[in-house]
Every structure is written in C-alpha cells, then in structure tokens.
Design an enzyme around this catalytic site. Structure first.
Site, short mmCIF file in Angstrom:
data_model
loop_
_atom_site.label_atom_id
_atom_site.label_comp_id
_atom_site.label_asym_id
_atom_site.label_seq_id
_atom_site.Cartn_x
_atom_site.Cartn_y
_atom_site.Cartn_z
N ASP A 1 28.67 59.59 66.49
CA ASP A 1 27.64 58.74 66.81
C ASP A 1 26.42 59.27 67.78
O ASP A 1 26.22 58.71 68.66
CB ASP A 1 28.30 57.39 67.66
N TRP B 1 36.80 47.31 55.17
CA TRP B 1 36.43 48.60 55.75
C TRP B 1 36.94 49.77 54.88
O TRP B 1 38.01 49.75 54.25
CB TRP B 1 37.13 48.86 56.98
N ASP C 1 28.33 49.11 61.87
CA ASP C 1 27.29 49.48 62.93
C ASP C 1 25.85 49.59 62.17
O ASP C 1 25.64 50.19 61.27
CB ASP C 1 27.72 50.77 63.33
#
Length: 511
Positions: A174, A75, A51
C-alpha cells in the site's frame, strides 16, 4: 535499482487482461439489481470493490481509482477500477486502469496511490501481490511495490517493480507517494518478522530508484501485526503552524469499550515530523469513523489546498448485495480540517450540496413523550439536517428512524442521554447486518446544549456527521422493498427539534 527481470516477466498481455475484465464487469452490470445500488456514492458498475486508490487531481479532473474484482461480487484477484470528475459532484466511468499481467502481480494489483510526476504524467504506485505458495493464502502473501505511468490519466504503461521485498515479509504493501522540498517520499505498511505493524519511509530523486530511509512508525500495541493503507500529510493548524497526520488501518486491534469494534480499524494520530526523523505522535490513535462499515481511507490534496479523503464502506461477509451483482461503495468525499479543539473534523465537500434537488424546511417542533412522527413518506436518496435542543429535551433517546419499511424494519440514528453519545442502531434492520455503534460527544459539545446531525441516506447506506464533522459514522442499511419513510422519535421523554431541513438528492451519474 535492482534486477527485477523475473518479477516483471509478463504472463499475459496487459491489454487483453483489461479487455477481459471490462467484459466481465459489463456482464455483471447487465444483470445488476439496483434496489440498494447507490445514487450518490461511488460504486463499480458490477463486481466487488474495496479500498480507494490513486486519489488525485490531474489535468483538471479528480480521479478515484479503487480495488476491483471484475469477475464476481466476491473478493478476488484485484484490478484497479477508475472514475473521474471535473467538479467532485458528477462522475464518469473510465476504462479499468490496471489488471494483473506480470509475475509480480499473479494474484492481483493491490492498493496504492497516484501523483503527477516531474514529467507531467500521472504515476500510479501500487503493490504487486502473489501467493507465497503460488496457490492460495495458506502460506501468506509475497508483495512488492510497482509503478505505472499515463500521459492522459486513463491508459497506463506498467514500469514494473520499483521496490523489492528482500526479507520476503508476508505483508508489505500500500504505497503512498508525495513530493516535498524537491524530493519524493513513499510510505507503506508491513508486518515485521516478529509480527509487529510498522510504517516505513523510502525516498527517491527520480521516482524510479527508491532507497530505504527509516521506520517512520512502529505501533506500540503488540497485538497490532499490520498497518494497512498508510497515509501521511501535513495539515495547517489554527495557530498558524502545521501538524503531520499519520493515518493507517490497524489489523489486530482489540475492542475496548466503544473503541475498535470493527474487525480492523482505520484511524489517525496527529504529531510532528521533519525529513530525516521519525514521526512523533502528540495524540492517541483516533478513529476516522465510528460506524461499522468504514475502512482503508486515502486522501488527496486538491489544487485549492483542500485535503480530501474517501473511505471504503466495507461490507460484512456474505453481504446480500452480492446476489445483486455488485458489492462495496465509497463514502462521500470529505474535507479534512484541523480545528481549534485540537482534532480533525471531516465534512462532506461543499460540492455535494449541488446534488440537492430541493430544500424543505420543516421548522422547529416538539415531540411528546414516546411520540413518533413521520416527516418523509418515501426517501430513497436524501440529506437530513437535524438540530436537537438538548436543554429542552427530556427523552432518554431521541432522533431519526431511517429506511422505515412496512415490515417494521428501520435504522435508528440519534442521541442517547444515558451514554451521552450519538448512536447508530441497526437492531431492527430487516436485511443484512445488525448491531449498533456509538460516537462520543465531548464535554464542550454537550455543554453547548445542541446536537447537529447531518445525515445522508442513500438506497443502501447511511452516513452521519456529528457537530460539523467532529465525528462521523458510516453504515450499510438494506431496507426491504416498498416505501422508505423517515420518522422522528422520542423515547421515555420529549424531544425539542430546533430545526429540521431535508433535501432530495440527485444522482452522481454512475447508476
């Protein structure tokens, strides 16, 4: 403000964690293969990225932070990488901004946003992430919101946890922060105890002490269990009023025809909002991008009033680029505008044009039935502006073959008259993902008799903008070794090209 002493306890010095991460990225970069590494898209020197985070303009520089795993091209525990630019055209690498170092972040510093605070410093708000069982994802996440500040916009001091997760929800992350009418606001996404996706709103007077205000939006689809990476902002409308745009990446959406074909889908709703109330949507959920590799966009407001968004081009599991020491890149920066058709358009920011090294006007032309014509012999990094005259075209499909290699591989972008959509098709891709996506065309667009395609081809990706950004499509395209040609193709009929202009593209300075 609660007592977050335990969560804020360091498990390692932050400076040491940053230094270790820098060394790891440098080691990966030293062995990196560049066959697909982008020339004019933001990517890490090495390692995995996802992101975009902390998009901001601070003290004369544009900032793009991003989720980074510095220890491999897969990841892993997240850090915040960082690049900055004075002109939105060329970029420089900055030191890694955040690394896990306190108990709240044992498993990573997750996504968030950046704002210039009342004190003139750059504030980062992000999610501290750890595993509920302390080991792995088996029992879910345990997440809180954290903050860090910087005088120079490069090196950050952690302030620790600012919002706890008292119900210990599995997904709680987030944060996106902005100031309005003298008050600070924060939205973030969560998964409720009954497995529903919500966006909640918090407020603050001092940026440190935050209070729950309300549930801003609860997704009506019971299959949607989490709304990641929310964004919320006001945008001018053509009639002189304003609208509010609520953006989120929906987890749990089911495919429905051409819609929601990705595992998770990033989109928006346009509506109204006033402080003290809930968001009132006036449109359905609409995709930001119809391509197979787009997720988690975030926006920033520039000093000139432009709303600029970047998205993450998310790769499929096991992407071949992982063998090259890197994985993941951003889209081009896109300007968001609300147009007369009542929808948002996204177009590459004007500064991207400065990367053009030349302009080659191929003029107008007509391709015969089933004709294929080469227009560029080798195109590693190019922009292609193609206008198709539909009224003079009889082909069932017509458009561009990109990344054409000698082994027969290519990616197709063009108009399909049977579905009346713009198609991005990777059936002939030699390496990596395949499949196709199809972006809609409105009745008005079809009635105009013309389709304008603005296509950016980088070493390992393709971005398509349809009719001045009415729709966009982003995809990885990983060609085989050798030349990478561009060809025009008409299928089952003829194609009338009203205009074709190509531009070789320069580097943004991150290779």
């Amino acid at each position: 403000m609660g007592d977050f002493t335990e969560l804020n306890r360091p498990f390692a010095p932050h400076d040491d964690q940053l230094a270790k991460a820098e060394r790891a990225v440098a080691d990966l970069a030293a062995g990196r293969a560049d066959r697909w590494y982008p020339r004019f898209h933001i990517a890490s020197n090495g390692g995995w990225i996802n992101d975009p985070n902390g998009l901001s303009h601070h003290r004369g520089r544009w900032n793009v932070f991003y989720q980074l795993h510095p220890y491999s091209a897969q990841w892993g525990p997240m850090h915040w990488g960082h690049v900055s630019s004075a002109d939105l055209t060329t970029w420089r690498r900055e030191p890694i901004a955040l690394a896990p170092s306190i108990e709240a972040e044992l498993a990573g510093v997750f996504s968030g946003s950046a704002v210039t605070g009342d004190d003139g410093r750059l504030w980062l708000y992000y999610t501290g992430h750890r595993w509920r069982n302390g080991v792995d994802v088996a029992d879910g996440n345990l997440e809180v919101q954290c903050a860090a500040v910087s005088d120079d916009g490069v090196r950050f001091e952690k302030l620790g946890v600012v919002i706890d997760n008292p119900e210990r929800l599995k997904d709680f992350r987030d944060p996106k922060v902005w100031k309005q009418d003298g008050r600070w606001y924060m939205v973030f996404g969560l998964r409720t105890g009954d497995e529903r996706g919500e966006i909640v709103l918090y407020t603050s007077e001092d940026m440190r002490r935050w209070s729950f205000d309300r549930v801003l939006f609860r997704h009506p689809d019971p299959d949607v269990f989490m709304l990641e990476c929310p964004d919320f902002y006001e945008i001018p409308a053509p009639d002189g009023t304003t609208r509010w745009v609520l953006c989120f990446s929906a987890m749990g959406t089911k495919p429905d025809g051409f819609m929601n074909r990705n595992a998770n889908n990033a989109g928006y709703m346009i509506g109204t909002w006033e402080p003290g109330g809930a968001f009132e949507p006036q449109t359905e959920f609409r995709l930001w991008d119809w391509g197979p590799n787009y997720y988690a966009p975030q926006s920033m407001l520039g000093p000139d009033g432009r709303r600029i968004v970047l998205g993450w081009m998310n790769p499929a599991d096991g992407s071949p680029t992982q063998r090259d020491g890197w994985c993941g890149q951003m889209t081009l920066p896109r300007e968001v505008t609300l147009r007369e058709d009542g929808d948002l358009h996204t177009t590459p920011v004007a500064e991207i044009d400065r990367l053009r090294l030349d302009d080659v006007d191929h003029g107008s032309m007509t391709l015969g039935r089933d004709e294929e014509r080469e227009v560029l012999e080798d195109a590693e990094a190019v922009e292609i502006d193609l206008t198709i005259d539909l009224e003079a075209t009889t082909a069932e499909r017509c458009g561009l073959k990109l990344h054409c290699t000698d082994d027969g591989g290519y990616v197709y972008v063009g108009y399909d008259d049977q579905t009346r959509r713009v198609v991005l098709d990777r059936q002939a891709a030699g390496v990596g993902e395949r499949g196709y996506r199809a972006a809609p065309l409105s009745d008005g667009e079809l009635a105009s008799g013309r389709i304008e395609l603005r296509v950016y081809v980088d070493r390992g990706s393709v971005e398509v903008y349809v009719n001045d950004g009415r729709q966009a499509m982003s995809a990885y395209s990983l060609p085989a070794a050798g030349r990478r040609a561009v060809r025009l193709l008409a299928e089952s009929g003829t194609m009338a090209v009203a205009s074709l202009v190509t531009h070789r593209m320069g580097s943004i300075g991150l290779e």
